[in-house]
Design a protein around this motif. Sequence first.
Motif, PDB file in Angstrom:
ATOM      1  N   GLN A  88     -25.895 -67.952 -57.876  1.00  0.00           N
ATOM      2  CA  GLN A  88     -27.304 -68.310 -57.669  1.00  0.00           C
ATOM      3  C   GLN A  88     -27.603 -69.550 -58.517  1.00  0.00           C
ATOM      4  O   GLN A  88     -26.979 -69.742 -59.559  1.00  0.00           O
ATOM      5  N   VAL A  89     -28.526 -70.348 -58.061  1.00  0.00           N
ATOM      6  CA  VAL A  89     -28.938 -71.534 -58.850  1.00  0.00           C
ATOM      7  C   VAL A  89     -30.461 -71.556 -58.951  1.00  0.00           C
ATOM      8  O   VAL A  89     -31.167 -70.945 -58.132  1.00  0.00           O
ATOM      9  N   ARG A  90     -30.965 -72.251 -59.969  1.00  0.00           N
ATOM     10  CA  ARG A  90     -32.411 -72.448 -60.093  1.00  0.00           C
ATOM     11  C   ARG A  90     -32.661 -73.747 -60.845  1.00  0.00           C
ATOM     12  O   ARG A  90     -31.749 -74.293 -61.483  1.00  0.00           O
ATOM     13  N   LYS A  91     -33.880 -74.216 -60.767  1.00  0.00           N
ATOM     14  CA  LYS A  91     -34.270 -75.408 -61.528  1.00  0.00           C
ATOM     15  C   LYS A  91     -34.810 -74.933 -62.871  1.00  0.00           C
ATOM     16  O   LYS A  91     -35.633 -74.009 -62.924  1.00  0.00           O
ATOM     17  N   ASN A  92     -34.337 -75.535 -63.935  1.00  0.00           N
ATOM     18  CA  ASN A  92     -34.878 -75.140 -65.239  1.00  0.00           C
ATOM     19  C   ASN A  92     -36.141 -75.958 -65.548  1.00  0.00           C
ATOM     20  O   ASN A  92     -36.604 -76.744 -64.720  1.00  0.00           O
ATOM     21  N   ASP A  93     -36.690 -75.762 -66.752  1.00  0.00           N
ATOM     22  CA  ASP A  93     -37.948 -76.434 -67.119  1.00  0.00           C
ATOM     23  C   ASP A  93     -37.833 -77.946 -67.047  1.00  0.00           C
ATOM     24  O   ASP A  93     -38.838 -78.646 -66.929  1.00  0.00           O
ATOM     25  N   TRP A  94     -36.613 -78.440 -67.134  1.00  0.00           N
ATOM     26  CA  TRP A  94     -36.403 -79.888 -67.122  1.00  0.00           C
ATOM     27  C   TRP A  94     -36.125 -80.413 -65.714  1.00  0.00           C
ATOM     28  O   TRP A  94     -35.859 -81.598 -65.536  1.00  0.00           O
ATOM     29  N   GLY A  95     -36.180 -79.503 -64.748  1.00  0.00           N
ATOM     30  CA  GLY A  95     -35.946 -79.924 -63.360  1.00  0.00           C
ATOM     31  C   GLY A  95     -34.480 -80.073 -63.007  1.00  0.00           C
ATOM     32  O   GLY A  95     -34.135 -80.580 -61.942  1.00  0.00           O
TER      33      GLY A  95
END
Lengths: 182, 255
Positions: B124-131
């Motif tokens: 799975q992947v996601r965008k962190n707070d830094w995009g």
Amino acid sequence: MYTIHDWSLKTNLDDFTVGEFESIQKIISDESLETIEKYFEIFEFLGMPSSIQNSLTDEEFFEIIKQFQIENNRTELVPSIELEGYRYLAYEGDRFILRARDLGLIEKFINKENHYISLILAVIFKREDLTNNEHYAPAHLHHKAKLMRELSMAPLYPYIIHITDNLNKNIKNHIESSENSR
Amino acid sequence: MKILDRLPRSWNDVSLFQFEELKELEADSNLSGIELFCEQLAVLLDTHAEADEIAWLETEEIFKIMSNLRWLSQEPKSVLTEEIGEYRWQDLNRLKLGEFIDIEHYIVEGYSKAPIIAAILYKQVRKNDWGNTEWEPYEYDIEERSQQFQNLSISQICGIWETYRQWKEDFMSKYDVLFEDTSEEPDDLENEELTGREKLDQLKETLAANARSQWSWENVLWGLTNGDVSKFDAVFGCNVILVFNTLSMRKVLDI
């Protein structure tokens, strides 16, 4: 029969047993032998005395080769044979059918066995009182092939031709249909 | 129903279990061509090769079926699917040592382990707070995750296998120095010039080398952590390229 120096060479399939025919086929397909060597091997196998082998002129030798064309006029398949008091059937009903299981065994015997002709005949002739499991048991097939080697080749030869033609035809059709589908 | 109507029409209709069975059959050199085909039919029909419907087929029928199953003699298409559901294929150069070891462990068991291998390689992947894209850490139960990959097609499995195989071949070729075979067979001890004592020492060394080979990964981890078992997890989480680079350096510099 062709006679030279009082020695007779068999030239008719009726004079050969399955075992003899098989041995000749083995010599013919022996890739380690040159053509002339093959003929010497065959004539020696058929009993040509060494005194005749050593005294043959070129002309005589090539004349023997020319005469050594095994003749066979039979084409009809015999539905059954008798062997040691038992009846063996090749026909199912009124025709001969080569089935997948037989075909698999025949292919294996051709590729791996020296006595493949007698083994092919052992596969296609089924003793009428045995079950399929008994018929296909390897020990039974090899025993039957041994008995087959004593029989005359002539009446059984049409089966070898029939199987070869049948396979060639099907393989050719298969290759053609494969190529057409590309 | 006729045999032809019950047979798959392409690799897409073949199950993973059947695919595995077919691959095993191909490796059986005792079977003649027709016998092999009958066994393949039995796998595809989920029956026995000696069952009446196969063993008693006539020659013409066998060849007709063979013509219809031409695809069986060709390798399935190899298709690497970038995304399967919510999971994304990860760049193999990002593999962690722990993932690499697990893949190597399962891959030798064959295609039946494809769902587990996929569970390791798809994340799975996601965008962190830094995009930036953040990949799921390797902290999940792969057996449980593998349930998400039970319906992979044969083409997808071949895609995973082939992509990983090519990557590994290329990867391993860069680290030849690490895989020089130092194990020796006891036969080498037949050197008659050696004294009894020297032969005994050589035998001990050979047995020790073979034991190190048997425990190779554990031995590697032991060396990288200086024997500190509490640091094993940290090393498992290191990039496999970094680990192999480090091992190569140690080997070359003999440190």
